[in-house]
Scaffold this motif. Structure first.
Motif, mmCIF file in Angstrom:
data_model
loop_
_atom_site.group_PDB
_atom_site.id
_atom_site.type_symbol
_atom_site.label_atom_id
_atom_site.label_comp_id
_atom_site.label_asym_id
_atom_site.label_seq_id
_atom_site.Cartn_x
_atom_site.Cartn_y
_atom_site.Cartn_z
ATOM 1 N N VAL A 1 61.563 18.355 59.683
ATOM 2 C CA VAL A 1 60.273 18.116 60.328
ATOM 3 C C VAL A 1 59.610 16.960 59.588
ATOM 4 C CG1 VAL A 1 58.059 19.161 60.953
ATOM 5 C CG2 VAL A 1 60.136 20.571 60.917
ATOM 6 N N PHE A 2 59.565 15.786 60.216
ATOM 7 C CA PHE A 2 59.059 14.630 59.488
ATOM 8 C C PHE A 2 58.391 13.628 60.427
ATOM 9 C CE2 PHE A 2 63.428 13.852 60.671
ATOM 10 C CZ PHE A 2 63.526 12.507 60.974
ATOM 11 N N LEU A 3 57.457 12.883 59.841
ATOM 12 C CA LEU A 3 56.729 11.813 60.533
ATOM 13 C C LEU A 3 55.900 12.318 61.705
ATOM 14 C CD1 LEU A 3 59.424 8.974 60.488
ATOM 15 C CD2 LEU A 3 57.451 9.217 58.970
ATOM 16 N N ASN A 4 55.462 13.584 61.650
ATOM 17 C CA ASN A 4 54.516 14.128 62.618
ATOM 18 C C ASN A 4 53.098 14.024 62.046
ATOM 19 O OD1 ASN A 4 56.616 15.502 64.518
ATOM 20 N ND2 ASN A 4 57.146 16.217 62.462
ATOM 21 N N ASN A 5 52.090 14.267 62.885
ATOM 22 C CA ASN A 5 50.734 14.360 62.331
ATOM 23 C C ASN A 5 50.591 15.614 61.470
ATOM 24 O OD1 ASN A 5 49.969 11.967 63.543
ATOM 25 N ND2 ASN A 5 49.119 12.966 65.349
ATOM 26 N N THR A 6 51.033 16.756 61.974
ATOM 27 C CA THR A 6 51.134 17.996 61.207
ATOM 28 C C THR A 6 52.573 18.477 61.288
ATOM 29 O OG1 THR A 6 48.852 18.631 61.668
ATOM 30 C CG2 THR A 6 50.355 20.394 61.009
ATOM 31 N N GLY A 7 53.118 18.974 60.176
ATOM 32 C CA GLY A 7 54.500 19.448 60.192
ATOM 33 C C GLY A 7 54.642 20.788 60.880
ATOM 34 N N PHE A 8 54.373 21.873 60.141
ATOM 35 C CA PHE A 8 54.400 23.239 60.679
ATOM 36 C C PHE A 8 52.975 23.757 60.757
ATOM 37 C CE2 PHE A 8 58.903 23.676 59.801
ATOM 38 C CZ PHE A 8 59.325 24.792 60.514
ATOM 39 N N ARG A 9 52.617 24.368 61.883
ATOM 40 C CA ARG A 9 51.354 25.095 61.989
ATOM 41 C C ARG A 9 51.678 26.553 62.299
ATOM 42 N NH1 ARG A 9 47.281 22.083 65.502
ATOM 43 N NH2 ARG A 9 48.505 22.861 67.262
ATOM 44 N N ILE A 10 51.223 27.470 61.433
ATOM 45 C CA ILE A 10 51.597 28.881 61.532
ATOM 46 C C ILE A 10 50.350 29.720 61.732
ATOM 47 C CG2 ILE A 10 52.736 30.816 60.384
ATOM 48 C CD1 ILE A 10 54.329 28.743 58.764
ATOM 49 N N ASP A 11 50.193 30.286 62.925
ATOM 50 C CA ASP A 11 49.046 31.132 63.252
ATOM 51 C C ASP A 11 49.478 32.507 63.751
ATOM 52 O OD1 ASP A 11 46.922 29.302 62.643
ATOM 53 O OD2 ASP A 11 47.448 28.191 64.440
ATOM 54 N N VAL A 12 50.716 32.902 63.441
ATOM 55 C CA VAL A 12 51.270 34.165 63.921
ATOM 56 C C VAL A 12 51.886 34.893 62.733
ATOM 57 C CG1 VAL A 12 52.909 35.210 65.536
ATOM 58 C CG2 VAL A 12 51.758 33.108 66.159
ATOM 59 N N ASN A 13 51.930 36.218 62.792
ATOM 60 C CA ASN A 13 52.446 37.043 61.699
ATOM 61 C C ASN A 13 53.965 37.196 61.758
ATOM 62 O OD1 ASN A 13 49.678 37.502 61.335
ATOM 63 N ND2 ASN A 13 49.745 39.491 62.355
ATOM 64 N N ASN A 14 54.530 37.571 60.598
ATOM 65 C CA ASN A 14 55.896 38.087 60.514
ATOM 66 C C ASN A 14 56.962 37.083 60.962
ATOM 67 O OD1 ASN A 14 55.363 40.929 59.657
ATOM 68 N ND2 ASN A 14 54.218 40.962 61.588
ATOM 69 N N ASN A 15 56.930 35.906 60.353
ATOM 70 C CA ASN A 15 57.966 34.905 60.608
ATOM 71 C C ASN A 15 58.672 34.554 59.300
ATOM 72 O OD1 ASN A 15 57.290 34.074 63.563
ATOM 73 N ND2 ASN A 15 55.336 34.034 62.491
ATOM 74 N N ASN A 16 59.934 34.138 59.422
ATOM 75 C CA ASN A 16 60.702 33.667 58.278
ATOM 76 C C ASN A 16 60.927 32.168 58.427
ATOM 77 O OD1 ASN A 16 61.053 36.243 57.082
ATOM 78 N ND2 ASN A 16 62.704 36.692 58.512
ATOM 79 N N VAL A 17 60.482 31.416 57.433
ATOM 80 C CA VAL A 17 60.580 29.954 57.463
ATOM 81 C C VAL A 17 61.320 29.553 56.193
ATOM 82 C CG1 VAL A 17 59.288 27.804 57.661
ATOM 83 C CG2 VAL A 17 58.394 29.892 58.724
ATOM 84 N N ILE A 18 62.604 29.225 56.320
ATOM 85 C CA ILE A 18 63.493 29.162 55.160
ATOM 86 C C ILE A 18 64.348 27.896 55.192
ATOM 87 C CG2 ILE A 18 65.370 30.357 53.957
ATOM 88 C CD1 ILE A 18 64.375 32.961 55.305
ATOM 89 N N ASN A 19 64.440 27.228 54.061
ATOM 90 C CA ASN A 19 65.362 26.094 53.874
ATOM 91 C C ASN A 19 65.129 24.954 54.857
ATOM 92 O OD1 ASN A 19 66.887 26.902 51.611
ATOM 93 N ND2 ASN A 19 68.196 28.203 52.865
ATOM 94 N N ASN A 20 63.878 24.689 55.159
ATOM 95 C CA ASN A 20 63.546 23.547 55.999
ATOM 96 C C ASN A 20 63.163 22.343 55.137
ATOM 97 O OD1 ASN A 20 63.447 24.953 58.799
ATOM 98 N ND2 ASN A 20 62.227 26.263 57.467
#
Length: 313
Positions: free
Chosen positions: A205-224
């Motif tokens: 995830v690169f060269l965006n205005n915002t990379g990740f936006r997380i507004d929800v529960n119970n997610n796995n975000v790994i090795n990005n």
């Protein structure tokens, strides 16, 4: 099983579909063809490749979309969909479909809009949709869908998944995708439902205005890998029980309101651990308000943080 060829046996794709039964295959030769709706189960429809078989012109029947799917176990492969006022590819009903090697570009709405379950999207590309639209959109009606090795660039949002009431919109997986030059690279949206249970692994995830936006529960975000975004690399909103683990977060942010990973006040019980964060502005990891006490920070390798104890080295 019957094998049909467009345009030698049928002048357009819709005529070939209307003549088909379950288990048939349709080959679309190189050229430009109108949009179509798939309403027969278990069809395989494949072109000659991205940029060679092009779906444009008249939309799928009764809609403004390029390709509409209203059937189960459909395989769509190897073509470009472009220039429609609606979605490029719209999966409205029917489950267990496969979309492979498809490019969706310059459409008026989303590149790929999925509202069904257990789909596989692999090696697809979405580009040049407006700032209000999404490259790959999984609505709160889509569950247990996998998006693998796809590329979303120059859209409003690269990838979006939305949770809904009654635990709808859960269990989706995003693996080894690219989000580049979008307003938001990846958006985990709370649409009247708190839980996502989604998994994001090895995405870039690169060269965006915002990379990740997380507004929800119970997610796995790994090795990005989350790098060179103009704003926050990770923006963790009012959400709970997310695991943000072993990511590379570098060179994000442009002013004092940004961070490599920003954990907002009101976020609780999230775990931010073993991330490698460097050269982000203003901090590599920042916890606002009570976020430091209400979340777990462990084993992060970073150069600067607020409070400073977030960084182990």
């Amino acid at each position: 099983m019957v094998f049909r060829i467009v345009p030698t046996m049928f002048p357009n794709v819709q005529d070939a579909i209307d003549a088909s039964s379950e288990g048939d295959s349709i080959k679309i030769l190189a050229g430009k063809f109108d949009g179509f709706e798939v309403d027969v189960d278990n069809l395989k429809i494949f072109g000659c490749g991205i940029g060679r078989t092009i779906i444009e012109g008249a939309p799928s029947q009764g809609s403004s979309n390029g390709v509409a799917v209203n059937a189960n176990r459909i395989i769509l492969q190897a073509f470009t969909v472009q220039g429609f006022t609606g979605d490029g590819v719209f999966v409205e009903s029917g489950n267990n479909n496969v979309l492979k090697d498809i490019e969706s570009r310059f459409n008026g709405s989303d590149g790929f809009d999925l509202r069904t379950d257990n789909n596989l999207i692999i090696n697809c590309v979405a580009s040049f949709h407006s700032e209000n639209e999404t490259g790959f959109q999984l609505t709160s009606l889509s569950e247990h869908t996998c998006i693998i090795t796809c590329n979303s660039f120059r859209n409003g949002t690269g990838y979006q998944t939305a949770s809904g009431v009654n635990n709808n919109g859960i269990g989706n997986k995003f693996i080894s995708n690219i989000a580049k030059e979008n307003s938001v690279g990846v958006d985990l949206d709370n649409l009247n439902g708190p839980d996502g249970f989604n998994t994001f692994i090895k995405n870039k995830v690169f060269l965006n205005n915002t990379g990740f936006r997380i507004d929800v529960n119970n997610n796995n975000v790994i090795n990005n890998i989350v790098c060179n975004n103009a704003g926050n690399g990770y923006d963790v909103g009012i959400s709970d029980n997310n695991i943000i683990d072993s990511n590379i977060v570098r060179n994000n942010g442009t002013d004092v309101t940004d961070a490599g990973t920003l954990v907002n006040d009101g976020a609780t019980s999230n775990t931010i651990r073993f991330n490698k964060a460097r050269n982000n502005i203003e901090f590599d990891i920042e916890a606002l308000g009570n976020a430091f006490n209400n979340n777990t920070f462990d084993g992060n390798q970073c150069g600067s943080s607020d409070p400073p104890s977030i960084c182990d080295s």
